[in-house]
Write an enzyme that holds these catalytic residues in place. Structure first.
Site, PDB file in Angstrom:
ATOM      1  CB  CYS A  27      -2.265   5.304  -3.833  1.00 30.43           C
ATOM      2  SG  CYS A  27      -1.824   7.038  -3.678  1.00 30.43           S
ATOM      3  CB  ALA A  28       2.677   4.334  -3.542  1.00 29.12           C
TER       4      ALA A  28
END
Lengths: 203, 385
Positions: B80-81
Protein backbone atom coordinates in the site's frame (compact mmCIF):
# COMPACT_ATOMS: atom_id res chain seq x y z
CA UNK A 1 -14.73 27.47 9.21
CA UNK A 2 -17.42 25.08 10.30
CA UNK A 3 -19.95 23.43 8.09
CA UNK A 4 -23.01 21.94 9.73
CA UNK A 5 -23.03 18.16 9.43
CA UNK A 6 -24.93 15.23 10.90
CA UNK A 7 -21.96 13.27 12.17
CA UNK A 8 -18.25 13.86 12.70
CA UNK A 9 -15.66 11.08 12.55
CA UNK A 10 -12.44 12.04 14.29
CA UNK A 11 -9.60 10.06 12.76
CA UNK A 12 -6.88 12.61 13.48
CA UNK A 13 -3.53 10.99 14.13
CA UNK A 14 -4.67 7.68 12.66
CA UNK A 15 -2.88 6.14 9.71
CA UNK A 16 -4.42 4.49 6.72
CA UNK A 17 -6.68 2.40 6.66
CA UNK A 18 -8.31 3.62 9.89
CA UNK A 19 -9.87 6.87 8.57
CA UNK A 20 -11.80 4.92 5.94
CA UNK A 21 -12.56 2.01 8.29
CA UNK A 22 -14.14 4.44 10.79
CA UNK A 23 -15.97 6.41 8.12
CA UNK A 24 -17.47 3.25 6.71
CA UNK A 25 -18.67 2.13 10.13
CA UNK A 26 -20.19 5.52 10.95
CA UNK A 27 -21.86 5.71 7.57
CA UNK A 28 -23.80 2.54 8.34
CA UNK A 29 -25.54 4.33 11.20
CA UNK A 30 -26.52 7.39 9.19
CA UNK A 31 -29.73 7.89 7.26
CA UNK A 32 -29.66 8.40 3.54
CA UNK A 33 -29.05 12.03 2.68
CA UNK A 34 -27.20 12.81 5.90
CA UNK A 35 -23.75 14.32 5.78
CA UNK A 36 -20.65 13.01 7.48
CA UNK A 37 -17.46 14.92 8.16
CA UNK A 38 -14.21 12.95 8.38
CA UNK A 39 -11.37 14.69 10.17
CA UNK A 40 -8.00 13.16 9.36
CA UNK A 41 -4.33 14.06 9.37
CA UNK A 42 -3.29 11.24 7.04
CA UNK A 43 -2.65 12.76 3.65
CA UNK A 44 -3.61 9.52 1.96
CA UNK A 45 -7.18 10.14 3.09
CA UNK A 46 -7.53 12.93 0.51
CA UNK A 47 -7.49 10.60 -2.48
CA UNK A 48 -8.87 7.56 -0.66
CA UNK A 49 -12.08 9.17 0.59
CA UNK A 50 -12.95 10.18 -2.96
CA UNK A 51 -12.12 6.75 -4.37
CA UNK A 52 -14.05 5.08 -1.57
CA UNK A 53 -17.09 7.30 -2.13
CA UNK A 54 -16.98 6.55 -5.82
CA UNK A 55 -16.75 2.84 -5.19
CA UNK A 56 -19.62 2.81 -2.67
CA UNK A 57 -21.84 5.33 -4.44
CA UNK A 58 -21.85 7.89 -1.65
CA UNK A 59 -21.67 11.52 -2.65
CA UNK A 60 -18.27 13.10 -2.03
CA UNK A 61 -18.81 16.81 -1.41
CA UNK A 62 -15.35 18.19 -0.90
CA UNK A 63 -12.33 18.60 1.30
CA UNK A 64 -11.02 21.56 3.21
CA UNK A 65 -7.75 21.81 5.02
CA UNK A 66 -6.87 23.68 8.18
CA UNK A 67 -3.27 23.41 9.25
CA UNK A 68 -2.57 19.68 9.26
CA UNK A 69 -6.18 18.58 9.48
CA UNK A 70 -8.20 17.55 6.46
CA UNK A 71 -11.96 17.73 6.70
CA UNK A 72 -13.73 15.58 4.16
CA UNK A 73 -17.47 15.80 3.57
CA UNK A 74 -19.55 12.90 2.30
CA UNK A 75 -23.30 12.61 1.95
CA UNK A 76 -24.83 9.18 2.35
CA UNK A 77 -26.37 7.92 -0.83
CA UNK A 78 -30.03 7.13 -1.06
CA UNK A 79 -30.28 3.56 -2.25
CA UNK A 80 -33.34 4.35 -4.30
CA UNK A 81 -32.11 7.71 -5.45
CA UNK A 82 -33.70 6.62 -8.64
CA UNK A 83 -35.93 9.51 -9.39
CA UNK A 84 -38.96 10.01 -7.33
CA UNK A 85 -41.47 11.52 -9.63
CA UNK A 86 -41.22 15.26 -9.98
CA UNK A 87 -44.78 16.26 -9.11
CA UNK A 88 -44.50 20.00 -8.85
CA UNK A 89 -46.10 21.56 -11.92
CA UNK A 90 -43.93 24.67 -12.33
CA UNK A 91 -40.36 24.06 -13.32
CA UNK A 92 -37.50 25.48 -15.35
CA UNK A 93 -34.40 23.79 -16.74
CA UNK A 94 -30.99 24.74 -15.41
CA UNK A 95 -30.28 26.69 -18.60
CA UNK A 96 -33.34 28.87 -18.15
CA UNK A 97 -32.29 29.84 -14.64
CA UNK A 98 -28.81 30.52 -15.96
CA UNK A 99 -30.37 32.87 -18.51
CA UNK A 100 -32.42 34.62 -15.83
CA UNK A 101 -29.25 35.28 -13.85
CA UNK A 102 -28.07 37.42 -16.77
CA UNK A 103 -31.28 39.44 -16.79
CA UNK A 104 -32.24 42.36 -14.57
CA UNK A 105 -35.25 40.53 -13.20
CA UNK A 106 -35.63 40.36 -9.43
CA UNK A 107 -36.07 36.88 -7.98
CA UNK A 108 -34.76 34.56 -5.27
CA UNK A 109 -33.00 31.22 -5.36
CA UNK A 110 -33.45 28.80 -2.49
CA UNK A 111 -31.00 25.92 -2.27
CA UNK A 112 -32.47 23.11 -0.12
CA UNK A 113 -29.39 20.83 -0.03
CA UNK A 114 -27.31 20.17 3.08
CA UNK A 115 -24.96 22.97 4.21
CA UNK A 116 -21.88 20.97 3.24
CA UNK A 117 -23.16 20.47 -0.30
CA UNK A 118 -23.93 24.17 -0.52
CA UNK A 119 -20.49 25.11 0.84
CA UNK A 120 -18.64 23.27 -1.94
CA UNK A 121 -20.58 24.72 -4.86
CA UNK A 122 -23.76 26.72 -5.40
CA UNK A 123 -25.48 29.16 -7.73
CA UNK A 124 -24.28 32.65 -7.05
CA UNK A 125 -26.74 34.59 -4.90
CA UNK A 126 -28.64 31.54 -3.73
CA UNK A 127 -29.59 31.07 -0.11
CA UNK A 128 -29.41 27.82 1.82
CA UNK A 129 -32.12 26.25 3.95
CA UNK A 130 -31.84 22.46 3.98
CA UNK A 131 -35.08 20.63 3.25
CA UNK A 132 -35.15 19.14 6.76
CA UNK A 133 -35.18 22.61 8.35
CA UNK A 134 -37.60 24.21 5.93
CA UNK A 135 -40.84 23.62 7.93
CA UNK A 136 -39.39 25.38 10.99
CA UNK A 137 -37.71 28.19 9.05
CA UNK A 138 -40.47 28.95 6.59
CA UNK A 139 -41.08 32.24 8.36
CA UNK A 140 -37.73 33.54 7.11
CA UNK A 141 -39.13 33.57 3.58
CA UNK A 142 -41.58 35.93 1.92
CA UNK A 143 -44.62 34.14 0.35
CA UNK A 144 -44.91 36.88 -2.30
CA UNK A 145 -41.41 36.43 -3.72
CA UNK A 146 -40.67 34.78 -7.03
CA UNK A 147 -38.55 31.90 -5.81
CA UNK A 148 -36.55 29.23 -7.67
CA UNK A 149 -35.93 26.08 -5.62
CA UNK A 150 -32.83 24.07 -6.38
CA UNK A 151 -31.14 20.94 -5.01
CA UNK A 152 -28.85 18.32 -6.52
CA UNK A 153 -31.17 16.34 -8.78
CA UNK A 154 -34.61 17.92 -8.43
CA UNK A 155 -36.09 15.58 -5.79
CA UNK A 156 -35.59 17.59 -2.65
CA UNK A 157 -36.49 20.81 -4.44
CA UNK A 158 -39.67 19.12 -5.67
CA UNK A 159 -40.65 18.36 -2.09
CA UNK A 160 -39.71 21.83 -0.93
CA UNK A 161 -41.69 23.44 -3.75
CA UNK A 162 -44.79 21.41 -2.87
CA UNK A 163 -44.42 22.28 0.78
CA UNK A 164 -44.01 26.01 0.17
CA UNK A 165 -46.97 26.13 -2.17
CA UNK A 166 -49.16 24.33 0.37
CA UNK A 167 -48.13 26.99 2.86
CA UNK A 168 -49.42 29.71 0.58
CA UNK A 169 -46.34 30.71 -1.41
CA UNK A 170 -47.54 32.07 -4.72
CA UNK A 171 -44.63 32.05 -7.09
CA UNK A 172 -42.52 28.91 -6.62
CA UNK A 173 -40.56 27.30 -9.45
CA UNK A 174 -38.59 24.04 -9.27
CA UNK A 175 -35.20 23.95 -11.02
CA UNK A 176 -34.42 20.69 -12.85
CA UNK A 177 -32.24 18.77 -12.86
CA UNK A 178 -30.31 20.95 -10.39
CA UNK A 179 -26.72 21.30 -9.23
CA UNK A 180 -25.63 17.86 -10.42
CA UNK A 181 -25.66 19.21 -13.96
CA UNK A 182 -25.16 22.90 -13.34
CA UNK A 183 -22.78 24.33 -15.93
CA UNK A 184 -23.08 27.99 -14.99
CA UNK A 185 -20.94 29.98 -12.61
CA UNK A 186 -20.38 28.22 -9.31
CA UNK A 187 -19.72 30.06 -6.08
CA UNK A 188 -18.14 28.29 -3.14
CA UNK A 189 -16.78 29.00 0.31
CA UNK A 190 -13.14 29.97 0.22
CA UNK A 191 -11.01 27.28 1.77
CA UNK A 192 -7.32 27.57 2.08
CA UNK A 193 -5.69 24.51 0.63
CA UNK A 194 -2.01 23.79 0.48
CA UNK A 195 -0.22 22.26 -2.49
CA UNK A 196 -2.09 21.51 -5.64
CA UNK A 197 -5.05 19.92 -3.94
CA UNK A 198 -7.98 22.00 -4.99
CA UNK A 199 -11.44 22.01 -3.48
CA UNK A 200 -13.43 19.55 -5.48
CA UNK A 201 -17.11 20.03 -5.91
CA UNK A 202 -19.14 16.86 -5.56
CA UNK A 203 -21.41 15.33 -8.11
CA UNK B 1 2.69 -26.48 18.71
CA UNK B 2 1.01 -29.29 16.78
CA UNK B 3 0.83 -29.39 13.01
CA UNK B 4 -2.91 -28.70 12.99
CA UNK B 5 -2.62 -25.46 14.92
CA UNK B 6 0.46 -24.29 13.07
CA UNK B 7 0.54 -20.55 13.57
CA UNK B 8 0.61 -18.63 10.33
CA UNK B 9 1.69 -15.08 10.44
CA UNK B 10 2.09 -12.11 8.19
CA UNK B 11 5.74 -11.51 7.37
CA UNK B 12 7.61 -8.33 6.57
CA UNK B 13 9.48 -7.90 3.29
CA UNK B 14 12.15 -5.20 3.23
CA UNK B 15 12.82 -3.04 0.16
CA UNK B 16 16.23 -4.74 0.00
CA UNK B 17 14.62 -8.19 -0.20
CA UNK B 18 12.19 -6.99 -2.85
CA UNK B 19 15.11 -5.54 -4.82
CA UNK B 20 16.73 -8.99 -4.82
CA UNK B 21 13.51 -10.53 -6.13
CA UNK B 22 13.17 -7.96 -8.91
CA UNK B 23 16.84 -8.20 -9.93
CA UNK B 24 16.89 -12.00 -9.66
CA UNK B 25 13.73 -12.17 -11.78
CA UNK B 26 12.11 -14.32 -9.12
CA UNK B 27 8.40 -15.07 -9.10
CA UNK B 28 6.16 -12.98 -6.89
CA UNK B 29 2.46 -12.15 -6.78
CA UNK B 30 1.62 -8.64 -5.59
CA UNK B 31 -1.71 -7.39 -4.32
CA UNK B 32 -1.55 -3.59 -4.43
CA UNK B 33 -4.30 -2.16 -2.20
CA UNK B 34 -3.81 1.53 -3.02
CA UNK B 35 -6.57 3.36 -4.88
CA UNK B 36 -6.81 2.91 -8.63
CA UNK B 37 -5.42 6.31 -9.56
CA UNK B 38 -2.24 5.79 -7.55
CA UNK B 39 -1.84 2.28 -8.92
CA UNK B 40 -2.26 3.27 -12.54
CA UNK B 41 0.26 6.09 -12.14
CA UNK B 42 3.01 3.94 -10.73
CA UNK B 43 3.56 0.40 -9.47
CA UNK B 44 6.18 -2.23 -8.70
CA UNK B 45 7.47 -3.96 -11.81
CA UNK B 46 9.47 -7.11 -12.37
CA UNK B 47 10.07 -9.67 -15.09
CA UNK B 48 8.27 -12.44 -13.17
CA UNK B 49 6.07 -10.30 -10.99
CA UNK B 50 2.34 -10.56 -11.42
CA UNK B 51 0.43 -7.67 -9.89
CA UNK B 52 -3.23 -6.89 -9.30
CA UNK B 53 -4.93 -3.86 -7.77
CA UNK B 54 -7.88 -4.03 -5.38
CA UNK B 55 -8.21 -0.93 -3.16
CA UNK B 56 -8.19 -1.80 0.54
CA UNK B 57 -11.54 -0.14 1.07
CA UNK B 58 -13.13 -2.67 -1.26
CA UNK B 59 -11.81 -5.45 0.99
CA UNK B 60 -13.09 -4.15 4.31
CA UNK B 61 -16.08 -6.50 4.17
CA UNK B 62 -13.76 -9.44 3.68
CA UNK B 63 -10.86 -10.46 1.50
CA UNK B 64 -12.70 -13.09 -0.54
CA UNK B 65 -12.72 -10.99 -3.71
CA UNK B 66 -8.91 -10.90 -3.46
CA UNK B 67 -8.45 -14.57 -2.54
CA UNK B 68 -10.25 -15.61 -5.69
CA UNK B 69 -7.59 -13.89 -7.75
CA UNK B 70 -4.46 -14.85 -5.79
CA UNK B 71 -2.78 -18.14 -6.74
CA UNK B 72 -2.18 -20.19 -3.58
CA UNK B 73 1.15 -21.50 -4.88
CA UNK B 74 3.02 -18.19 -5.07
CA UNK B 75 4.55 -15.91 -2.50
CA UNK B 76 2.18 -13.02 -1.96
CA UNK B 77 3.25 -9.45 -1.22
CA UNK B 78 0.60 -6.95 -0.13
CA UNK B 79 1.52 -3.36 -0.88
CA UNK B 80 0.00 0.00 0.00
CA UNK B 81 1.07 3.63 0.18
CA UNK B 82 2.76 3.50 3.56
CA UNK B 83 2.27 0.11 5.16
CA UNK B 84 -0.79 0.22 7.45
CA UNK B 85 -3.40 -0.91 4.94
CA UNK B 86 -1.20 -3.70 3.59
CA UNK B 87 -0.78 -5.07 7.12
CA UNK B 88 -4.51 -4.76 7.72
CA UNK B 89 -5.40 -6.67 4.55
CA UNK B 90 -2.41 -9.04 4.79
CA UNK B 91 -3.46 -10.21 8.24
CA UNK B 92 -6.93 -11.06 6.99
CA UNK B 93 -5.45 -13.05 4.13
CA UNK B 94 -3.32 -14.97 6.63
CA UNK B 95 -6.40 -15.58 8.77
CA UNK B 96 -8.09 -16.99 5.71
CA UNK B 97 -5.40 -19.67 5.76
CA UNK B 98 -2.97 -18.47 3.10
CA UNK B 99 0.75 -19.07 3.59
CA UNK B 100 3.78 -17.07 2.44
CA UNK B 101 2.07 -13.72 2.85
CA UNK B 102 4.21 -10.60 3.19
CA UNK B 103 3.65 -6.88 3.46
CA UNK B 104 6.13 -4.34 2.09
CA UNK B 105 7.96 -2.49 4.83
CA UNK B 106 7.30 1.23 4.53
CA UNK B 107 5.02 0.72 1.52
CA UNK B 108 5.46 2.51 -1.79
CA UNK B 109 6.74 5.56 0.03
CA UNK B 110 9.82 3.71 1.21
CA UNK B 111 10.11 1.76 -2.04
CA UNK B 112 10.37 5.03 -3.94
CA UNK B 113 13.21 6.17 -1.69
CA UNK B 114 15.18 2.99 -1.23
CA UNK B 115 18.76 2.99 -2.54
CA UNK B 116 20.61 -0.28 -3.12
CA UNK B 117 24.39 0.17 -3.43
CA UNK B 118 25.93 -2.32 -5.88
CA UNK B 119 29.60 -2.52 -6.76
CA UNK B 120 30.22 -1.91 -10.46
CA UNK B 121 33.90 -2.75 -10.38
CA UNK B 122 37.44 -1.88 -9.34
CA UNK B 123 39.38 1.04 -10.74
CA UNK B 124 42.65 0.32 -12.54
CA UNK B 125 44.30 3.20 -10.73
CA UNK B 126 43.14 1.87 -7.37
CA UNK B 127 39.70 2.19 -5.82
CA UNK B 128 36.21 1.16 -6.75
CA UNK B 129 32.97 2.45 -8.17
CA UNK B 130 29.49 1.76 -6.82
CA UNK B 131 26.10 2.28 -8.38
CA UNK B 132 23.26 3.32 -6.05
CA UNK B 133 20.12 1.91 -7.59
CA UNK B 134 16.90 3.68 -6.68
CA UNK B 135 14.88 0.81 -8.01
CA UNK B 136 11.42 2.15 -7.19
CA UNK B 137 11.99 5.24 -9.26
CA UNK B 138 14.55 4.16 -11.84
CA UNK B 139 17.24 6.61 -10.74
CA UNK B 140 20.93 5.73 -10.64
CA UNK B 141 23.64 7.57 -8.76
CA UNK B 142 27.29 6.77 -8.17
CA UNK B 143 30.09 6.84 -5.66
CA UNK B 144 33.72 6.61 -6.72
CA UNK B 145 36.07 5.68 -3.87
CA UNK B 146 39.85 5.86 -3.83
CA UNK B 147 42.52 6.40 -1.23
CA UNK B 148 40.13 7.41 1.55
CA UNK B 149 38.30 9.91 -0.63
CA UNK B 150 35.05 9.75 -2.54
CA UNK B 151 33.03 11.54 -5.21
CA UNK B 152 29.25 11.25 -5.44
CA UNK B 153 27.53 11.78 -8.78
CA UNK B 154 23.83 12.55 -9.30
CA UNK B 155 22.94 12.28 -5.62
CA UNK B 156 19.36 11.31 -4.82
CA UNK B 157 17.25 13.43 -2.46
CA UNK B 158 17.88 11.04 0.43
CA UNK B 159 21.48 11.76 1.44
CA UNK B 160 21.86 9.58 4.52
CA UNK B 161 22.60 6.36 2.59
CA UNK B 162 25.67 8.02 0.98
CA UNK B 163 26.87 9.37 4.31
CA UNK B 164 26.49 5.96 5.96
CA UNK B 165 28.11 4.18 3.05
CA UNK B 166 31.11 6.53 3.08
CA UNK B 167 31.51 6.07 6.82
CA UNK B 168 31.30 2.30 6.48
CA UNK B 169 34.05 2.36 3.84
CA UNK B 170 36.17 4.85 5.74
CA UNK B 171 36.16 7.48 2.99
CA UNK B 172 35.55 11.19 3.04
CA UNK B 173 33.25 12.66 0.40
CA UNK B 174 35.31 15.41 -1.27
CA UNK B 175 33.23 16.26 -4.29
CA UNK B 176 29.56 16.08 -5.20
CA UNK B 177 28.65 16.37 -8.90
CA UNK B 178 25.49 16.54 -10.93
CA UNK B 179 25.61 15.66 -14.62
CA UNK B 180 22.82 18.18 -15.24
CA UNK B 181 19.97 20.07 -13.62
CA UNK B 182 17.53 17.24 -12.93
CA UNK B 183 13.83 17.47 -13.77
CA UNK B 184 12.61 14.12 -12.52
CA UNK B 185 13.99 14.04 -8.99
CA UNK B 186 15.25 16.46 -6.42
CA UNK B 187 19.02 16.49 -6.29
CA UNK B 188 20.51 15.81 -2.89
CA UNK B 189 23.80 17.24 -4.17
CA UNK B 190 23.70 20.54 -2.38
CA UNK B 191 22.47 19.01 0.89
CA UNK B 192 25.12 16.29 0.75
CA UNK B 193 27.89 18.81 0.12
CA UNK B 194 26.68 20.92 3.04
CA UNK B 195 26.46 17.89 5.32
CA UNK B 196 29.91 16.59 4.46
CA UNK B 197 31.87 19.73 3.62
CA UNK B 198 32.37 18.51 0.05
CA UNK B 199 32.43 20.86 -2.94
CA UNK B 200 29.30 20.91 -5.09
CA UNK B 201 29.89 20.98 -8.83
CA UNK B 202 27.36 21.79 -11.57
CA UNK B 203 27.51 22.43 -15.31
CA UNK B 204 27.42 26.26 -15.47
CA UNK B 205 25.05 26.34 -18.44
CA UNK B 206 22.43 24.49 -16.41
CA UNK B 207 23.08 26.61 -13.36
CA UNK B 208 22.52 30.12 -14.70
CA UNK B 209 19.46 30.61 -12.52
CA UNK B 210 20.56 28.85 -9.34
CA UNK B 211 20.32 30.82 -6.13
CA UNK B 212 23.33 29.30 -4.37
CA UNK B 213 27.07 29.19 -4.98
CA UNK B 214 28.65 26.18 -6.65
CA UNK B 215 31.79 25.14 -8.52
CA UNK B 216 31.69 25.20 -12.30
CA UNK B 217 32.33 21.98 -14.16
CA UNK B 218 34.54 22.82 -17.11
CA UNK B 219 35.33 20.43 -19.93
CA UNK B 220 38.76 18.84 -19.61
CA UNK B 221 39.33 20.26 -16.12
CA UNK B 222 39.56 16.96 -14.31
CA UNK B 223 38.75 16.34 -10.67
CA UNK B 224 41.24 14.10 -8.91
CA UNK B 225 40.84 11.87 -5.87
CA UNK B 226 42.91 9.20 -4.17
CA UNK B 227 46.18 11.15 -4.09
CA UNK B 228 45.58 12.31 -7.62
CA UNK B 229 45.54 8.82 -9.06
CA UNK B 230 41.87 8.62 -10.10
CA UNK B 231 40.57 11.26 -12.46
CA UNK B 232 37.05 12.33 -13.25
CA UNK B 233 37.07 13.86 -16.67
CA UNK B 234 34.13 16.14 -17.64
CA UNK B 235 33.00 16.08 -21.27
CA UNK B 236 30.44 18.61 -22.47
CA UNK B 237 27.54 16.63 -23.99
CA UNK B 238 24.45 18.86 -24.25
CA UNK B 239 21.05 17.70 -25.48
CA UNK B 240 18.90 16.62 -22.55
CA UNK B 241 19.73 19.96 -21.01
CA UNK B 242 22.00 22.66 -22.41
CA UNK B 243 24.64 21.94 -19.77
CA UNK B 244 24.53 18.13 -19.68
CA UNK B 245 27.98 16.82 -18.88
CA UNK B 246 29.36 13.29 -19.16
CA UNK B 247 32.05 12.07 -16.77
CA UNK B 248 34.75 9.63 -17.82
CA UNK B 249 35.99 8.01 -14.63
CA UNK B 250 39.47 6.49 -14.58
CA UNK B 251 39.40 6.28 -18.39
CA UNK B 252 37.01 3.34 -18.16
CA UNK B 253 33.56 4.24 -16.85
CA UNK B 254 31.40 6.64 -18.85
CA UNK B 255 28.75 8.32 -16.70
CA UNK B 256 26.32 9.55 -19.31
CA UNK B 257 23.68 11.21 -17.10
CA UNK B 258 20.40 11.57 -18.98
CA UNK B 259 21.95 11.71 -22.45
CA UNK B 260 22.39 7.99 -23.07
CA UNK B 261 20.62 5.14 -21.31
CA UNK B 262 21.05 1.42 -21.77
CA UNK B 263 17.82 0.93 -23.73
CA UNK B 264 17.04 4.47 -24.79
CA UNK B 265 18.32 8.01 -25.14
CA UNK B 266 17.53 11.25 -23.32
CA UNK B 267 14.64 13.50 -24.20
CA UNK B 268 15.34 17.14 -25.04
CA UNK B 269 12.01 18.67 -24.03
CA UNK B 270 12.03 18.96 -20.24
CA UNK B 271 13.38 22.49 -20.16
CA UNK B 272 10.99 23.56 -22.90
CA UNK B 273 13.64 23.64 -25.64
CA UNK B 274 13.06 20.41 -27.56
CA UNK B 275 13.50 21.95 -31.01
CA UNK B 276 16.64 23.88 -30.07
CA UNK B 277 18.40 21.00 -28.40
CA UNK B 278 17.76 18.21 -30.87
CA UNK B 279 20.90 19.06 -32.81
CA UNK B 280 22.98 19.13 -29.63
CA UNK B 281 21.59 15.77 -28.56
CA UNK B 282 22.37 14.24 -31.93
CA UNK B 283 25.91 15.61 -31.91
CA UNK B 284 26.57 14.36 -28.36
CA UNK B 285 25.42 10.85 -29.25
CA UNK B 286 26.47 10.48 -32.89
CA UNK B 287 29.41 12.88 -32.90
CA UNK B 288 31.07 12.54 -29.49
CA UNK B 289 30.16 9.15 -28.00
CA UNK B 290 30.58 7.48 -31.38
CA UNK B 291 34.26 8.43 -31.38
CA UNK B 292 34.97 6.89 -27.98
CA UNK B 293 36.39 3.39 -27.34
CA UNK B 294 33.87 0.57 -27.62
CA UNK B 295 35.05 -0.92 -24.35
CA UNK B 296 33.96 1.97 -22.14
CA UNK B 297 31.35 0.96 -19.59
CA UNK B 298 28.29 3.17 -19.83
CA UNK B 299 26.69 4.06 -16.50
CA UNK B 300 23.54 6.16 -16.99
CA UNK B 301 21.52 8.20 -14.48
CA UNK B 302 18.36 6.18 -15.14
CA UNK B 303 16.89 2.95 -16.28
CA UNK B 304 13.52 2.73 -17.98
CA UNK B 305 12.49 -0.87 -17.47
CA UNK B 306 13.51 -3.42 -14.87
CA UNK B 307 14.69 -5.67 -17.70
CA UNK B 308 17.71 -3.35 -17.90
CA UNK B 309 18.87 -4.59 -14.50
CA UNK B 310 21.33 -7.47 -14.42
CA UNK B 311 21.00 -10.33 -11.92
CA UNK B 312 22.59 -8.23 -9.19
CA UNK B 313 20.31 -5.30 -9.91
CA UNK B 314 22.96 -3.23 -11.66
CA UNK B 315 22.49 -1.22 -14.85
CA UNK B 316 25.43 -0.89 -17.25
CA UNK B 317 26.54 -1.75 -20.78
CA UNK B 318 29.56 -1.54 -23.03
CA UNK B 319 29.44 1.52 -25.25
CA UNK B 320 30.15 -0.61 -28.33
CA UNK B 321 27.19 -2.85 -27.57
CA UNK B 322 24.87 0.12 -27.27
CA UNK B 323 25.83 1.31 -30.75
CA UNK B 324 24.51 -2.08 -31.91
CA UNK B 325 21.54 -2.63 -29.61
CA UNK B 326 20.20 0.72 -28.44
CA UNK B 327 17.49 1.94 -30.86
CA UNK B 328 18.33 5.57 -30.01
CA UNK B 329 21.87 5.13 -31.36
CA UNK B 330 20.68 3.55 -34.58
CA UNK B 331 18.69 6.29 -36.28
CA UNK B 332 20.77 7.23 -39.29
CA UNK B 333 18.34 9.74 -40.74
CA UNK B 334 18.40 13.16 -39.05
CA UNK B 335 14.75 13.91 -39.75
CA UNK B 336 13.68 10.60 -38.26
CA UNK B 337 15.86 11.33 -35.26
CA UNK B 338 14.31 14.76 -34.80
CA UNK B 339 10.85 13.27 -34.96
CA UNK B 340 11.71 10.46 -32.54
CA UNK B 341 12.96 12.78 -29.84
CA UNK B 342 10.33 15.49 -30.19
CA UNK B 343 7.11 13.69 -31.07
CA UNK B 344 5.04 11.09 -29.22
CA UNK B 345 7.19 11.40 -26.12
CA UNK B 346 6.06 9.78 -22.89
CA UNK B 347 4.21 12.12 -20.49
CA UNK B 348 6.53 14.54 -18.74
CA UNK B 349 7.63 13.54 -15.24
CA UNK B 350 5.36 14.36 -12.33
CA UNK B 351 5.84 17.97 -11.13
CA UNK B 352 8.98 18.35 -13.28
CA UNK B 353 8.79 22.12 -13.35
CA UNK B 354 8.59 22.40 -9.57
CA UNK B 355 11.43 19.91 -9.31
CA UNK B 356 13.63 22.05 -11.57
CA UNK B 357 12.76 25.14 -9.51
CA UNK B 358 13.67 23.26 -6.34
CA UNK B 359 16.98 22.11 -7.81
CA UNK B 360 17.76 25.73 -8.72
CA UNK B 361 17.04 26.77 -5.14
CA UNK B 362 14.18 29.01 -6.28
CA UNK B 363 11.58 27.30 -4.15
CA UNK B 364 12.04 25.57 -0.80
CA UNK B 365 9.34 22.97 -0.37
CA UNK B 366 9.25 21.10 2.92
CA UNK B 367 10.22 17.45 3.23
CA UNK B 368 6.70 16.13 2.70
CA UNK B 369 6.19 18.30 -0.38
CA UNK B 370 9.52 17.15 -1.83
CA UNK B 371 8.51 13.54 -1.39
CA UNK B 372 5.17 14.25 -3.03
CA UNK B 373 6.83 15.97 -6.01
CA UNK B 374 8.99 12.94 -6.69
CA UNK B 375 6.18 10.38 -6.64
CA UNK B 376 5.71 8.37 -9.79
CA UNK B 377 7.93 7.17 -12.63
CA UNK B 378 10.85 9.28 -13.89
CA UNK B 379 10.18 9.31 -17.64
CA UNK B 380 13.43 10.94 -18.70
CA UNK B 381 14.02 8.72 -21.68
CA UNK B 382 12.49 8.82 -25.13
CA UNK B 383 11.44 5.15 -25.24
CA UNK B 384 10.08 4.66 -21.75
CA UNK B 385 6.66 3.45 -22.81
Amino acid sequence: MDIKVDHVVDAKGLACPMPIVRTRKAMNDLNAGQVLELQATDKGSVADIQAWAKSTGHQFLGTQQENDVYRHYVRKSEPDEVKEEITFPHSVRNEELEGLLESSREFHILDVREPAEYAFGRVRGSRNIPLGELPQRIGELNPEDEMYIICRTGNRSNMAANLLTEKGFKNIINVVPGMSEWTGIVERDEFELKNKIKPIGGK
Amino acid sequence: MSEETKQLSLMKMTPHALTQIVAGQEELFILDVRNEAEFSDWKIEGENIEIINIPYFDLLDGVDPALERIPASKRLLVVCAKEGSSQFIGEQIVEAGREHVYYLEGGMKQWSEYLEPIKVGDLKSGGEIYQFVRIGKGCLSYMVLSGGEAVVIDTARMIQPYIDFAAMHGVQIKHVLDTHLHADHISGGRALSEATGASYWLPPKDAEEVTFSYHELVENEDLLIGDGKVNIHPIYTPGHTIGSTTFLVDSEYLLTGDILFVASIGRPDLAGKAEDWVGDLRHSLYGLYSGMPDGLIVLPAHFGKVTELDKRGQVSAKLGDLFTDNPGLNISDETTFRRTVTENLPPQPHAYQEIRQTNMGKIQPDEEERREMEMGPNRCAVHDH
